[in-house]
Design a protein around this motif. Sequence first.
Motif, mmCIF file in Angstrom:
data_model
loop_
_atom_site.group_PDB
_atom_site.id
_atom_site.type_symbol
_atom_site.label_atom_id
_atom_site.label_comp_id
_atom_site.label_asym_id
_atom_site.label_seq_id
_atom_site.Cartn_x
_atom_site.Cartn_y
_atom_site.Cartn_z
ATOM 1 N N ALA A 159 -25.632 54.963 28.858
ATOM 2 C CA ALA A 159 -24.702 53.670 29.101
ATOM 3 C C ALA A 159 -24.435 53.949 27.235
ATOM 4 N N GLY A 160 -23.971 54.665 25.483
ATOM 5 C CA GLY A 160 -23.879 54.584 24.973
ATOM 6 C C GLY A 160 -24.752 54.061 23.690
ATOM 7 N N LYS A 161 -26.323 54.258 24.529
ATOM 8 C CA LYS A 161 -27.660 53.936 23.758
ATOM 9 C C LYS A 161 -28.108 55.521 22.945
ATOM 10 N N GLY A 162 -28.183 56.561 24.039
ATOM 11 C CA GLY A 162 -28.689 57.658 23.626
ATOM 12 C C GLY A 162 -28.951 58.352 22.548
ATOM 13 N N VAL A 163 -28.384 57.905 21.473
ATOM 14 C CA VAL A 163 -28.461 59.070 20.235
ATOM 15 C C VAL A 163 -29.243 58.395 19.028
ATOM 16 N N LEU A 164 -29.888 58.613 18.854
ATOM 17 C CA LEU A 164 -30.364 58.266 17.964
ATOM 18 C C LEU A 164 -30.236 58.487 16.229
ATOM 19 N N ILE A 165 -30.170 57.701 15.167
ATOM 20 C CA ILE A 165 -30.929 58.832 14.056
ATOM 21 C C ILE A 165 -31.535 58.396 12.699
ATOM 22 N N PRO A 166 -33.081 58.792 12.857
ATOM 23 C CA PRO A 166 -34.070 58.607 12.307
ATOM 24 C C PRO A 166 -33.218 59.287 11.088
ATOM 25 N N THR A 167 -34.755 58.027 9.959
ATOM 26 C CA THR A 167 -34.020 59.009 8.154
ATOM 27 C C THR A 167 -35.313 59.152 7.543
ATOM 28 N N THR A 168 -36.787 59.823 8.189
ATOM 29 C CA THR A 168 -37.470 60.547 8.335
ATOM 30 C C THR A 168 -38.303 61.436 9.251
ATOM 31 N N HIS A 169 -39.220 62.349 8.542
ATOM 32 C CA HIS A 169 -39.602 62.855 9.544
ATOM 33 C C HIS A 169 -40.188 62.301 10.760
ATOM 34 N N GLU A 170 -40.801 61.496 10.234
ATOM 35 C CA GLU A 170 -41.643 60.683 11.031
ATOM 36 C C GLU A 170 -40.586 59.932 11.819
ATOM 37 N N GLU A 171 -39.377 59.129 11.587
ATOM 38 C CA GLU A 171 -39.151 58.911 12.385
ATOM 39 C C GLU A 171 -38.312 59.675 13.827
ATOM 40 N N ALA A 172 -37.605 60.395 13.201
ATOM 41 C CA ALA A 172 -37.453 62.280 13.808
ATOM 42 C C ALA A 172 -38.555 62.377 15.157
ATOM 43 N N VAL A 173 -39.676 62.466 14.909
ATOM 44 C CA VAL A 173 -40.759 62.696 16.029
ATOM 45 C C VAL A 173 -41.118 61.621 16.915
ATOM 46 N N LYS A 174 -40.755 60.258 15.999
ATOM 47 C CA LYS A 174 -40.878 58.709 16.746
ATOM 48 C C LYS A 174 -39.295 59.098 18.508
ATOM 49 N N ALA A 175 -38.260 59.595 18.129
ATOM 50 C CA ALA A 175 -36.964 59.534 18.384
ATOM 51 C C ALA A 175 -37.708 60.629 19.531
ATOM 52 N N LEU A 176 -38.191 61.534 19.095
ATOM 53 C CA LEU A 176 -37.785 62.877 20.132
ATOM 54 C C LEU A 176 -39.040 62.418 21.260
ATOM 55 N N GLN A 177 -40.475 61.219 20.803
ATOM 56 C CA GLN A 177 -40.877 60.867 21.868
ATOM 57 C C GLN A 177 -40.291 60.011 22.658
ATOM 58 N N VAL A 178 -39.460 58.677 22.123
ATOM 59 C CA VAL A 178 -39.019 57.756 23.026
ATOM 60 C C VAL A 178 -37.923 58.748 23.790
ATOM 61 N N ILE A 179 -37.430 59.388 23.624
ATOM 62 C CA ILE A 179 -36.031 60.416 24.503
ATOM 63 C C ILE A 179 -36.881 61.370 25.728
ATOM 64 N N MET A 180 -37.897 62.063 25.203
ATOM 65 C CA MET A 180 -38.499 63.260 26.500
ATOM 66 C C MET A 180 -40.023 62.297 26.957
ATOM 67 N N VAL A 181 -40.632 62.006 25.824
ATOM 68 C CA VAL A 181 -42.107 61.197 26.557
ATOM 69 C C VAL A 181 -41.973 59.665 27.552
ATOM 70 N N GLU A 182 -41.050 59.136 26.130
ATOM 71 C CA GLU A 182 -41.367 58.144 26.617
ATOM 72 C C GLU A 182 -39.879 57.916 28.244
ATOM 73 N N LYS A 183 -39.101 58.523 27.557
ATOM 74 C CA LYS A 183 -38.399 58.407 29.007
ATOM 75 C C LYS A 183 -37.669 56.331 28.534
ATOM 76 N N GLN A 184 -37.316 56.402 27.899
ATOM 77 C CA GLN A 184 -36.507 55.245 27.379
ATOM 78 C C GLN A 184 -34.626 55.067 28.191
ATOM 79 N N PHE A 185 -34.595 56.364 27.554
ATOM 80 C CA PHE A 185 -33.392 56.811 28.476
ATOM 81 C C PHE A 185 -33.512 57.440 30.632
ATOM 82 N N GLY A 186 -34.075 56.991 30.393
ATOM 83 C CA GLY A 186 -34.817 57.341 32.042
ATOM 84 C C GLY A 186 -34.183 59.190 31.929
ATOM 85 N N ASP A 187 -33.888 60.004 33.267
ATOM 86 C CA ASP A 187 -33.437 60.917 33.472
ATOM 87 C C ASP A 187 -32.614 62.172 32.435
#
Length: 795
Positions: A159-187
């Motif tokens: 729905a146009g919201k699955g793109v995350l733009i982290p500014t630090t390495h720590e934010e990038a790791v968190k973004a990966l968790q949001v997408i692949m572990v927490e599955k905030q965007f589902g499948d």
Amino acid sequence: MSLNILVLGNGGREHALLWKLAQSSTVNKIYVAPGNGGTQNISKVENLSSPDLLPSPKNFANLQKFAQDNAINLVVPGPEQPLVDGITTVFEKIGVPVFGPSANVAQLEGSKVFAKEFMDRHSIPTAAFAKFDNYDAALAYLQANKDMQVVLKADGVAAGKGVLIPTTHEEAVKALQVIMVEKQFGDAGNAVVIEEFLDGQEISILTISDGYSYYNLPAAQDHKRVGENDTGLNTGGMGAYAPAPVATPKVLNEIDQTIIKPSIDGLRKDRLPFVGVLFTGIILTATGPKVLEYNVRFGDPETQTVLPLLTEETDLAQVFLAAAEHRLDSVEIGIKKDYFATTVVLAAGGYPEAYNKGDAITIKESELPKDSFVFQAGTAYNTANNELVTAGGRVIAATAIAPSLKEAVDKAYQAVDCIDFKDKYYRKDIAHRAFKENANKTSITYSDSGVSVDNGNLLVQKIKDMVKSTRRPGADSDIGGFGGVFDLKQAGYDTDETLLVAATDGVGTKLIIAQETNIHDTVGIDLVAMNVNDLVVQGAEPLLFLDYFATGALDIKVASDFVSGVVDGCLQAGCALVGGETSEMPGMYPPGHYDTNGTAVGAVNKNDILPKMEQMEAGNVLLGLASDGVHSNGYSLVRKVISHVGLSWSDPCPWDNSKTLGEGALVPTKIYVKQLLPSLKQKLILGLAHITGGGLIENIPRAIPKHLQAQVDMSTWTVPEVFKWFGRAGNVPTEDILKTLNMGVGMVLIVKKENAEAVKKLITEANETVYEIGHLVEKPAGQPGCVVSNADNLY
């Protein structure tokens, strides 16, 4: 051919499509499944609200039957999901043309991996990338590239919201968790694309294609972030404008040759000819344009922005049909020459996080400016209450077109002012990047710098009649010249015996509340009050007033509302508004903010000037005139307490349930001039103290001699609930609140004991509330000039 069209979707994009399609003389009927609260009002359009016709795979057979039963000649899918799910094939099986790609082609949007591999295969410029369907492998990639700024994209539709733009390495790791572990965007997050971050301005190109030929619509620039200056969370889009000035003819030619044409040709070579509209998100980097993403449908809010730029001769229904039938070159597509469009999205408060639904929407259609349009998105029609209500995050959009981008932006915001619902939110800086870009032009005008002389002139014309209403003997109250003139003799003053008295003051941080609540017609009263009350305490009659209003960008309605308050204040004080200054200073004030100052001039006979300290003595009586609330001092404390308790300005006012908190906090300062003049003319008053910053304790001593002390008894009047509430809510020490707020007494009179009853009578006849609050005594050595008793257990 008389067309029956079926449109799928319910957003602002679909509303705009229906609006333009319905203009076609070749269209008989348009059905929209399900549509929204606004689409049902378009001529030729019928909403299909049945749950059995929602565009999801379980209903595809129902939609197919509906098309057969209603002789549908063309289907236009709005959102991407039905296309990804294969809706095109469903209708093509029964011979109905579809303006949209097949499911295989829709993978361009449905799978970021598919899209990146396609671009790589056909040498279409894009960011370097890596794809992963395993979390550990993706994490290892991030760990190995800690110093590289990256962008993470959920592979599937989000729905146009699955793109995350982290500014630090720590934010990038968190973004990966949001997408692949927490599955905030589902499948959609079963796989992820990690690509290099590209820097530059972004534009969107909407390309209508029949698989062979194509036509690029004007480049648009979207605003994804929820906050001003591109801050905050990503959204579906808070506004857009087109054509984007950054997309120069040279840039557009390069985009066409290196991106658009290779994309259309590459899909055909892959045996996936693209039919429909290809949305290409492009970033203009230092090394040239590169693709950020593809979408396989019209964008939102780009559609609402671009479609009004089509000429009246462009028959969009025939264009879509021609594309679906692979003969796009048989129709004409025209763009209005030298026109710009701007769209501002109005969202529900809290979007893109939690937000309310079901709030009533009002649209003042008769007040909409010419060439402006309202496109509804998250709306529904409540038949029970016969009203339009909110039903989504991005609720509605205002679009306008004009010969210049500045005019289009201004007109769009004028249209925004015609739309209202609870807690509406919108960005106030749509097109800010274009204006920054324009600042680098060789030829710079005053308007380019953000100052509109025309707006200033328009404001003068708008307020002239209001200002004239303040005329009085000595002044005609006309404005627009270089200054104001006042005739003292005409006002009844013997110039040889007259002293002029002047005061200048502002409103203070109360202005912040006015700006945060968008209530501007009371702070002008405050401005006048703070000045004329300071004149009358010197025994002077206010004669004339001048105001100063400074802002970053002149909003005529805000400025006009403010001046209307100044006019009200002048009428209450009996003085003439003879002039002022409106200053537009971009860069000095942020968008939506302003500051103000006022100057009042009065006259008094030299023998009547106050205070008459030489006549004051122990036993003189103190009379207090009731205040209307906090007035205009102590608002730093007021705002601090409000913030401390976590209330918003739209909440019910804790001390007055008939108002919102914002309205309660903005009750203006009382003007005491006309109530006091009769007593002043009879020479019954020895001194006056305007209770402003410093409260009773610090203001009364300013009006009495140093050898006397004012003794004030707080049991002689009822302290209004507003002061008690702030004391309780902020746990404010009593001694502190007494030195900050007026506590219900806005003006104190010092009178001889024998004159007290006469003064009370005159004050009461002027419909003013007066209290006998204390008296003067000889001041003991080392004691303060004012002592307040019975202030214990105040709240």
